[in-house]
Design an enzyme around this catalytic site. Sequence first.
Site, PDB file in Angstrom:
ATOM      1  N   LYS A  90      36.467  44.174  53.957  1.00 45.17           N
ATOM      2  CA  LYS A  90      37.771  43.956  54.578  1.00 45.17           C
ATOM      3  C   LYS A  90      37.737  44.389  56.261  1.00 45.17           C
ATOM      4  O   LYS A  90      36.842  44.964  56.498  1.00 45.17           O
ATOM      5  CB  LYS A  90      38.774  44.784  54.006  1.00 45.17           C
ATOM      6  CG  LYS A  90      39.142  44.345  52.567  1.00 45.17           C
ATOM      7  CD  LYS A  90      40.250  45.471  51.697  1.00 45.17           C
ATOM      8  CE  LYS A  90      40.384  44.841  50.394  1.00 45.17           C
ATOM      9  NZ  LYS A  90      41.181  43.614  50.236  1.00 45.17           N
ATOM     10  N   ARG A 123      40.100  42.346  39.423  1.00 45.42           N
ATOM     11  CA  ARG A 123      39.931  41.450  37.952  1.00 45.42           C
ATOM     12  C   ARG A 123      38.749  41.723  37.118  1.00 45.42           C
ATOM     13  O   ARG A 123      38.595  41.593  35.969  1.00 45.42           O
ATOM     14  CB  ARG A 123      39.973  40.011  38.315  1.00 45.42           C
ATOM     15  CG  ARG A 123      38.905  39.535  39.124  1.00 45.42           C
ATOM     16  CD  ARG A 123      39.239  38.170  39.880  1.00 45.42           C
ATOM     17  NE  ARG A 123      40.152  38.246  40.970  1.00 45.42           N
ATOM     18  CZ  ARG A 123      40.675  37.359  41.659  1.00 45.42           C
ATOM     19  NH1 ARG A 123      40.373  36.009  41.153  1.00 45.42           N
ATOM     20  NH2 ARG A 123      41.555  37.370  42.830  1.00 45.42           N
TER      21      ARG A 123
HETATM   22  N1  BES Z   1      43.288  45.297  46.331  1.00 43.71           N
HETATM   23  C1  BES Z   1      43.157  43.859  46.941  1.00 43.71           C
HETATM   24  C2  BES Z   1      44.671  43.303  46.987  1.00 43.71           C
HETATM   25  C3  BES Z   1      45.641  43.843  47.848  1.00 43.71           C
HETATM   26  C4  BES Z   1      45.667  43.323  49.173  1.00 43.71           C
HETATM   27  C5  BES Z   1      46.261  45.112  47.563  1.00 43.71           C
HETATM   28  C6  BES Z   1      46.627  43.963  49.931  1.00 43.71           C
HETATM   29  C7  BES Z   1      47.452  45.472  48.458  1.00 43.71           C
HETATM   30  C8  BES Z   1      47.446  45.042  49.615  1.00 43.71           C
HETATM   31  C9  BES Z   1      42.405  43.173  46.010  1.00 43.71           C
HETATM   32  O1  BES Z   1      41.324  43.519  45.319  1.00 43.71           O
HETATM   33  C10 BES Z   1      41.859  41.860  47.032  1.00 43.71           C
HETATM   34  O2  BES Z   1      41.046  42.400  47.707  1.00 43.71           O
HETATM   35  N2  BES Z   1      42.145  40.728  46.457  1.00 43.71           N
HETATM   36  C11 BES Z   1      41.420  39.724  47.496  1.00 43.71           C
HETATM   37  C12 BES Z   1      41.210  38.391  46.329  1.00 43.71           C
HETATM   38  C13 BES Z   1      40.546  37.506  47.018  1.00 43.71           C
HETATM   39  C14 BES Z   1      39.216  37.942  47.545  1.00 43.71           C
HETATM   40  C15 BES Z   1      40.397  36.333  46.270  1.00 43.71           C
HETATM   41  C16 BES Z   1      42.714  39.348  48.313  1.00 43.71           C
HETATM   42  O3  BES Z   1      43.980  39.204  47.816  1.00 43.71           O
HETATM   43  O4  BES Z   1      42.659  38.862  49.503  1.00 43.71           O
HETATM   44 MN    MN Z   2      39.444  43.611  46.709  1.00 42.38          MN
END
Ligand code: BES
Ligand code: MN
Length: 503
Positions: A281, A355
């Site tokens: 990230k 997931r």
């Molecule tokens: N934990 C994150 C989602 C999240 C984002 C929670 C912002 C709280 C605030 C999750 O694991 C994630 O990173 N999801 C990705 C999925 C994508 C890579 C398909 C996302 O939302 O970008």
């Molecule tokens: Mn994630």
Amino acid sequence: MELHFQNLGPKNWKADVMLVLCCEGEDMLTRCPHLDTAAPWLAVAPAMRDFMGKIGELALLHGHPELPVPRVLAIGLGQHDSVSMGGVRKAVARAVRLCRDRGIDSLLLPEPAFFALPVGGRERLLEECVCAALLALYRFTALSKPKKDIPPDPRRLSIGFADPQDSLDSVHSAARRGENTAGAVRLARNLANMPSNLLFPEALANRALEVARKFGFHYSVLDEKDLAREGMGALLAVGQGSSRPPRLIVLEHAPEECAENKPLILIGKGITFDTGGICLKQAANMHHMKCDMTGAAVVLAVIAALAGENIPRRVVGLLACAENMPGPRATRPGDVVTAANGDTIEILNTDAEGRLALCDAITYAQKHWSAAAMIDIATLTGACGIALGNELAGLFCDNDVLAERLCAAGGACGENFWRMPLWKPYAEHLKSDVADITNMGRREGGAITAALFLQHFVDDALPWAHLDIAGVDWTDKKTPLCPKGGNGFGARTLLELTRGGAF
Ligand code: BES
Ligand code: MN
Ligand code: ZN
């Protein structure tokens, strides 16, 4: 702040301040003569005339310091016809914060004054007011020295009853319910706010064990060897880049009289930190990802509250815990793993880890229990926050009865859910060239494909709901009911639902 009951009538009420909720243009003394008995000076207090009852208005009125009730804090609720429970919660919370700022030690809510308020009814109002008062005082204090300029919490919150006949068990338990709910939310917040160097999967398991001992419910834990034995290749893949191995924490509240009932199963996403893994990230706001275990925290807090209150329902909680880190052993994009149900998953994005953790917990739940229903709660997708903003959580459910009950439970306690589609055609996006399924859909509709991924692992016959709380679990700017940081979203809803006998 401790909860007390004062049953001997308004003549005997005693507290540093009495909190009085009042609508615009209303005369509080006509509406509730008990207030006049408790604080006879109120009728002649000059400042009374300036108080209009406008929404957000607070007026601290003073009588003689030696009186049993030397102060009244009048709290405006605005127009009688537009008073809402949300408005009442906020008003009480702001009033309690003001009391704390002034160093006031004991607070009294006059129960008879609630009768005329146009929302909720007597018990519900009391429950909500107690809960709001306790949540207003929440702060995360575990890791800092007490600050000199921050005043201590008031120590007592009393409920004043008109007379002993009025002080019914049902009304007492309503207040106690509010207290327990606040306790659950506070526990969830404390866990969510705990940084990830101190709260990693094993540490969370240890905390859960402490909580289980304190409240009296069953606890067990699967370590990385157990997870391998169960074939949980997806959950293991999420944690394998970290030096802190994954855990599946298993909790069960099963009071004797319903130990044979089909349980409600609650599954929480417990990613103690989500760096994104190899699909790292960005740095900005990455620290929010210490809250990526809010779902797990909420499930633990709810089960603790159910056990503490002795609610006659069987509820199982599964916390799917791992730390998502890059590293020499981390999962690479394109890796294929085998989930506990035997399906292979092509991990195209290591940041779609929630997931993966959840799908193995879902399989475990279905293998070990014949459930009445299953609900998972997860900070799953940024896309859900983009779709719904920071006041609405996503609810995915193809069982209309369960969906309605969840929406109603959430609405009743100020956590709002918006139903989202499990749009089958998008399952196409999860097709993999090399495995049975991939963990990454498209950017567009990302919350939906994540939900469809989970649904892939759920038995069709089992009523199931998925709560995506990614947009709502973090409070950016302090509100009357919560300081900045993790807010424990979802604990109230799941507690409300299970108290009411979900499914
Ligand atoms: N934990 C994150 C989602 C999240 C984002 C929670 C912002 C709280 C605030 C999750 O694991 C994630 O990173 N999801 C990705 C999925 C994508 C890579 C398909 C996302 O939302 O970008
Ligand atoms: Mn994630
Ligand atoms: Zn995550």
